[in-house]
Design a protein around this motif. Sequence first.
Motif, PDB file in Angstrom:
ATOM      1  N   SER A 112       0.841  -1.195   0.000  1.00 27.58           N
ATOM      2  CA  SER A 112       0.000   0.000   0.000  1.00 27.58           C
ATOM      3  C   SER A 112       0.880   1.250   0.000  1.00 27.58           C
ATOM      4  CB  SER A 112      -0.908   0.013   1.229  1.00 27.58           C
ATOM      5  OG  SER A 112      -0.145   0.237   2.411  1.00 27.58           O
ATOM      6  N   PRO A 113       0.420   2.339  -0.595  1.00 29.76           N
ATOM      7  CA  PRO A 113       1.219   3.572  -0.626  1.00 29.76           C
ATOM      8  C   PRO A 113       1.646   4.042   0.758  1.00 29.76           C
ATOM      9  CG  PRO A 113      -0.633   3.739  -2.140  1.00 29.76           C
ATOM     10  CD  PRO A 113      -0.839   2.474  -1.361  1.00 29.76           C
ATOM     11  N   SER A 117       5.576   4.408   1.822  1.00 26.52           N
ATOM     12  CA  SER A 117       6.122   5.716   2.193  1.00 26.52           C
ATOM     13  C   SER A 117       6.845   5.648   3.533  1.00 26.52           C
ATOM     14  CB  SER A 117       4.993   6.755   2.263  1.00 26.52           C
ATOM     15  OG  SER A 117       4.449   6.997   0.992  1.00 26.52           O
TER      16      SER A 117
END
Length: 229
Positions: A112-113, A117
């Motif tokens: 997932s982003p 990140s």
Amino acid sequence: MADQDRKRKFSGRPDSRMSEELDALILKTATRLFGEQGYAATSVEQIAAVAGVGKQTIYRRHPSKESLFKTVIAELGNSFLRAASPSAEMVSSDPLQALYKTMRMLLDLILSPETLSLSRTFIAEGWRFPDLVNHAGAHIFDPLEKLTCTLLTAVSRAGLLKAGCDLEETSQMLATLCLGGPHQQVLFGRRVLLTAQDRDHYLDHAWRAFMTGILATPAPPPSGNRDRR
């Protein structure tokens, strides 16, 4: 929601529902900024400004930036466990399928982003803040390893594994193959496993390859492995 509207909404003494919404807003904003800017470059003042709340509102909940970041990490780990843990009924009736479904759910979560990140933040700054890396290990990696090992133990108790498997070591190797490889490739900038179909295909092949080595009787992925909880 505009900053002025948000400030009006959260002005005064919040009730329990508003307090929960405020907690969630602060964590969501902090998660995004820590992921986008890194730990060192993100301040509590910035988080407060973007969230549209007072700085003291954050400090009443989190006494320092480090405390806030640790809460972000702990909540990420908790969200992984909530999403990926199979029901006791599934583990009891078909532990192999439960393990497969958990790996498939975790594959989505680690790619997932938000997770990517924060992973980049750890890679870039972990050497400067080892205590935060240790915190991530205790609240994300260790619980997920424990979950995988618990499910593999259930598979073993069902008589499905070859004799002599070291369950802890085997669960770590399974997670590395099914999750670690894809996570590393995406962190390096490769555009892989972008669709659910791609991820199903990858996990099917990784699962078959791994299970051939550890199952007493080699078997394909459990039936219905693409069903979502």
